[in-house]
Write a protein that holds these residues in place. Structure first.
Motif, short mmCIF file in Angstrom:
data_model
loop_
_atom_site.label_atom_id
_atom_site.label_comp_id
_atom_site.label_asym_id
_atom_site.label_seq_id
_atom_site.Cartn_x
_atom_site.Cartn_y
_atom_site.Cartn_z
N ARG A 27 0.75 -1.02 0.04
CA ARG A 27 -0.13 0.00 -0.06
C ARG A 27 0.78 1.17 0.13
NH1 ARG A 27 -2.71 -1.27 4.85
NH2 ARG A 27 -2.96 -3.82 4.37
N TYR A 28 1.82 1.24 0.96
CA TYR A 28 2.76 2.53 0.92
C TYR A 28 3.49 2.62 -0.45
CZ TYR A 28 2.56 2.08 6.23
OH TYR A 28 2.15 2.24 7.35
N LEU A 29 4.00 1.59 -1.12
CA LEU A 29 4.54 1.94 -2.22
C LEU A 29 3.79 2.14 -3.49
CD1 LEU A 29 7.22 -0.95 -2.08
CD2 LEU A 29 7.64 1.52 -1.88
N SER A 30 2.47 1.78 -3.45
CA SER A 30 1.52 2.00 -4.51
C SER A 30 1.08 3.49 -4.33
CB SER A 30 0.25 1.02 -4.15
OG SER A 30 0.52 -0.34 -4.59
N ARG A 31 0.91 3.96 -3.15
CA ARG A 31 0.46 5.30 -2.99
C ARG A 31 1.61 6.13 -3.19
NH1 ARG A 31 -3.25 3.82 2.26
NH2 ARG A 31 -4.68 2.58 1.04
N GLU A 32 2.81 6.14 -2.63
CA GLU A 32 3.90 7.11 -2.57
C GLU A 32 5.17 5.89 -2.98
OE1 GLU A 32 4.96 9.71 0.49
OE2 GLU A 32 3.20 9.22 1.06
#
Length: 77
Positions: A27-32
């Motif tokens: 999630r973190y890498l997908s968003r940022e």
């Protein structure tokens, strides 16, 4: 996930395994995608590769070796 992040993880299998074991990083890498710099630090902490963790591991190994030497010395007496 951004192609840049995917390629980075593909080139670092240990980081890819870290992401699989910690799905919140998807999630973190997908968003940022800029979180790639943070994932390295977290993976090192997770795998015990930070400097303090390595020093502690070495210290434990030295203590174990000292105990074995003392035990071997006690067996001779």
């Amino acid at each position: 996930m951004h192609p840049q992040c995917y390629e980075y993880l593909k080139s670092n299998p240990q980081l890819a395994r870290f992401v699989r074991l910690n799905p919140m990083w998807y999630r973190y890498l997908s968003r940022e995608p800029s979180m790639l710099t943070h994932i390295d630090k977290e993976a090192k902490r997770f795998y015990g590769k930070t400097f303090p963790q390595r020093v502690e591991k070495l210290n434990n190994q030295v203590q174990m070796l000292e105990m074995l030497i003392q035990f071997a010395g006690a067996m001779k007496d």
